[in-house]
Design a protein around this motif. Structure first.
Motif, mmCIF file in Angstrom:
data_model
loop_
_atom_site.group_PDB
_atom_site.id
_atom_site.type_symbol
_atom_site.label_atom_id
_atom_site.label_comp_id
_atom_site.label_asym_id
_atom_site.label_seq_id
_atom_site.Cartn_x
_atom_site.Cartn_y
_atom_site.Cartn_z
ATOM 1 N N ALA A 1 -37.215 134.880 59.911
ATOM 2 C CA ALA A 1 -35.761 134.994 60.059
ATOM 3 C C ALA A 1 -35.192 133.752 60.739
ATOM 4 O O ALA A 1 -34.169 133.208 60.311
ATOM 5 C CB ALA A 1 -35.399 136.253 60.855
ATOM 6 N N LEU A 2 -35.874 133.263 61.757
ATOM 7 C CA LEU A 2 -35.426 132.059 62.456
ATOM 8 C C LEU A 2 -35.521 130.833 61.551
ATOM 9 O O LEU A 2 -34.634 129.970 61.547
ATOM 10 C CB LEU A 2 -36.236 131.844 63.732
ATOM 11 N N GLU A 3 -36.600 130.757 60.775
ATOM 12 C CA GLU A 3 -36.777 129.636 59.842
ATOM 13 C C GLU A 3 -35.627 129.592 58.834
ATOM 14 O O GLU A 3 -35.043 128.532 58.583
ATOM 15 C CB GLU A 3 -38.119 129.795 59.125
ATOM 16 N N LEU A 4 -35.289 130.755 58.258
ATOM 17 C CA LEU A 4 -34.216 130.796 57.269
ATOM 18 C C LEU A 4 -32.857 130.514 57.905
ATOM 19 O O LEU A 4 -32.019 129.824 57.310
ATOM 20 C CB LEU A 4 -34.210 132.150 56.553
ATOM 21 N N ALA A 5 -32.616 131.011 59.111
ATOM 22 C CA ALA A 5 -31.357 130.720 59.804
ATOM 23 C C ALA A 5 -31.222 129.225 60.055
ATOM 24 O O ALA A 5 -30.140 128.651 59.888
ATOM 25 C CB ALA A 5 -31.277 131.500 61.116
ATOM 26 N N GLY A 6 -32.323 128.578 60.444
ATOM 27 C CA GLY A 6 -32.298 127.139 60.651
ATOM 28 C C GLY A 6 -31.957 126.392 59.381
ATOM 29 O O GLY A 6 -31.183 125.431 59.388
ATOM 30 N N GLU A 7 -32.506 126.850 58.269
ATOM 31 C CA GLU A 7 -32.214 126.207 56.987
ATOM 32 C C GLU A 7 -30.760 126.436 56.577
ATOM 33 O O GLU A 7 -30.078 125.513 56.111
ATOM 34 C CB GLU A 7 -33.160 126.766 55.925
ATOM 35 N N LEU A 8 -30.267 127.648 56.774
ATOM 36 C CA LEU A 8 -28.871 127.968 56.438
ATOM 37 C C LEU A 8 -27.904 127.168 57.300
ATOM 38 O O LEU A 8 -26.833 126.779 56.850
ATOM 39 C CB LEU A 8 -28.631 129.472 56.605
ATOM 40 N N SER A 9 -28.286 126.880 58.517
ATOM 41 C CA SER A 9 -27.470 126.098 59.437
ATOM 42 C C SER A 9 -27.229 124.682 58.930
ATOM 43 O O SER A 9 -26.283 124.013 59.341
ATOM 44 C CB SER A 9 -28.163 126.045 60.804
ATOM 45 N N ALA A 10 -28.051 124.221 58.026
ATOM 46 C CA ALA A 10 -27.951 122.862 57.501
ATOM 47 C C ALA A 10 -27.019 122.756 56.295
ATOM 48 O O ALA A 10 -26.964 121.715 55.652
ATOM 49 C CB ALA A 10 -29.342 122.340 57.129
ATOM 50 N N ALA A 11 -26.271 123.808 55.984
ATOM 51 C CA ALA A 11 -25.324 123.744 54.864
ATOM 52 C C ALA A 11 -24.393 122.554 55.054
ATOM 53 O O ALA A 11 -24.016 122.227 56.177
ATOM 54 C CB ALA A 11 -24.516 125.040 54.782
ATOM 55 N N PRO A 12 -24.035 121.873 53.951
ATOM 56 C CA PRO A 12 -23.179 120.694 54.091
ATOM 57 C C PRO A 12 -21.764 121.063 54.501
ATOM 58 O O PRO A 12 -21.259 122.125 54.163
ATOM 59 C CB PRO A 12 -23.208 120.082 52.688
ATOM 60 N N ALA B 1 -18.154 118.635 56.307
ATOM 61 C CA ALA B 1 -17.334 117.432 56.161
ATOM 62 C C ALA B 1 -18.225 116.219 55.913
ATOM 63 O O ALA B 1 -19.272 116.071 56.537
ATOM 64 C CB ALA B 1 -16.481 117.225 57.400
ATOM 65 N N GLY B 2 -17.809 115.383 54.973
ATOM 66 C CA GLY B 2 -18.568 114.182 54.658
ATOM 67 C C GLY B 2 -19.878 114.459 53.955
ATOM 68 O O GLY B 2 -20.705 113.569 53.805
ATOM 69 N N GLY B 3 -20.116 115.718 53.557
ATOM 70 C CA GLY B 3 -21.368 116.083 52.897
ATOM 71 C C GLY B 3 -22.541 116.169 53.839
ATOM 72 O O GLY B 3 -23.675 116.382 53.411
ATOM 73 N N LYS B 4 -22.282 116.003 55.134
ATOM 74 C CA LYS B 4 -23.356 116.039 56.126
ATOM 75 C C LYS B 4 -23.623 117.472 56.574
ATOM 76 O O LYS B 4 -22.700 118.289 56.629
ATOM 77 C CB LYS B 4 -22.985 115.181 57.329
ATOM 78 N N PRO B 5 -24.878 117.788 56.928
ATOM 79 C CA PRO B 5 -25.186 119.140 57.407
ATOM 80 C C PRO B 5 -24.313 119.522 58.605
ATOM 81 O O PRO B 5 -24.018 118.689 59.461
ATOM 82 C CB PRO B 5 -26.653 119.066 57.816
ATOM 83 N N ILE B 6 -23.913 120.797 58.626
ATOM 84 C CA ILE B 6 -23.063 121.277 59.719
ATOM 85 C C ILE B 6 -23.867 121.400 61.011
ATOM 86 O O ILE B 6 -23.372 121.101 62.074
ATOM 87 C CB ILE B 6 -22.442 122.644 59.367
ATOM 88 N N HIS B 7 -25.096 121.864 60.900
ATOM 89 C CA HIS B 7 -25.909 122.198 62.079
ATOM 90 C C HIS B 7 -25.172 123.235 62.928
ATOM 91 O O HIS B 7 -25.136 123.149 64.149
ATOM 92 C CB HIS B 7 -26.225 120.959 62.937
ATOM 93 N N GLU B 8 -24.591 124.232 62.230
ATOM 94 C CA GLU B 8 -23.853 125.259 62.950
ATOM 95 C C GLU B 8 -24.800 126.250 63.614
ATOM 96 O O GLU B 8 -25.926 126.438 63.180
ATOM 97 C CB GLU B 8 -22.909 126.014 62.011
ATOM 98 N N TRP B 9 -24.323 126.863 64.680
ATOM 99 C CA TRP B 9 -25.070 127.921 65.339
ATOM 100 C C TRP B 9 -24.854 129.197 64.549
ATOM 101 O O TRP B 9 -23.722 129.573 64.258
ATOM 102 C CB TRP B 9 -24.563 128.114 66.769
ATOM 103 N N LEU B 10 -25.940 129.867 64.185
ATOM 104 C CA LEU B 10 -25.872 131.161 63.514
ATOM 105 C C LEU B 10 -26.429 132.217 64.460
ATOM 106 O O LEU B 10 -27.438 131.987 65.130
ATOM 107 C CB LEU B 10 -26.685 131.161 62.226
ATOM 108 N N GLU B 11 -25.771 133.345 64.488
ATOM 109 C CA GLU B 11 -26.262 134.465 65.300
ATOM 110 C C GLU B 11 -27.263 135.238 64.453
ATOM 111 O O GLU B 11 -26.967 135.613 63.315
ATOM 112 C CB GLU B 11 -25.082 135.349 65.688
ATOM 113 N N VAL B 12 -28.469 135.457 64.973
ATOM 114 C CA VAL B 12 -29.528 136.174 64.272
ATOM 115 C C VAL B 12 -29.737 137.503 64.986
ATOM 116 O O VAL B 12 -30.119 137.524 66.149
ATOM 117 C CB VAL B 12 -30.842 135.358 64.246
ATOM 118 N N ARG B 13 -29.456 138.609 64.277
ATOM 119 C CA ARG B 13 -29.540 139.931 64.890
ATOM 120 C C ARG B 13 -30.405 140.855 64.040
ATOM 121 O O ARG B 13 -30.115 141.066 62.868
ATOM 122 C CB ARG B 13 -28.138 140.555 64.989
#
Length: 141
Positions: A99-110, A112-124
């Protein structure tokens, strides 16, 4: 298998690395982001780990019961300082680590500028049995 909620926030989570609000993205950046999310979900469908996902509008309000015969009380629309949910994905995986691995990958969605967001996702994790009074936040006398 255990189900997990991957929760995306418009606001309320720590700032992401590429912290440009979506309303400032170009149509192409939005399209690329949505395509990444759809491709991610399709890949998880293929592995049997995808359950469901939804995007949510930033508009909304809190509502509560105010007593018999009285209209519900509302607080909203959401103020900028409140936690606002952008959307969610439910996954069904073998381990917490997955679950953590997939959340980390999802956090890399592009973003602005096509760059990964590196957003924080809440995993519950989903509860698998009725919660105890401690898990609900209630304390026994």
């Amino acid at each position: 298998m255990a189900k997990y909620l991957l929760l995306k926030h418009y606001s309320g989570a720590p700032a992401s690395v590429n912290d440009v609000p979506m309303d400032q993205w170009t149509p192409e950046e939005i399209s690329d982001h949505v395509q990444y999310m759809n491709d991610f979900a399709a890949r998880l469908e293929g592995t049997g780990e995808f359950v469901d996902s939804q995007a949510l509008s930033p508009e909304g309000m809190f509502v509560r019961y105010d007593g018999e015969g009285r209209p519900p009380v509302t607080d909203g629309p959401f103020a900028e300082t409140k936690d606002v949910i952008a959307g969610w994905m439910v996954i069904d995986v073998e381990t917490h680590e997955r679950a953590l691995e997939l959340a980390g990958e999802l956090s890399a969605a592009p973003g602005a500028g096509g760059k990964p967001i590196h957003e924080w996702l809440e995993v519950r994790p989903f509860l698998t049995a009725a919660p105890t009074t401690t898990e609900c936040g209630f304390h026994q006398g």
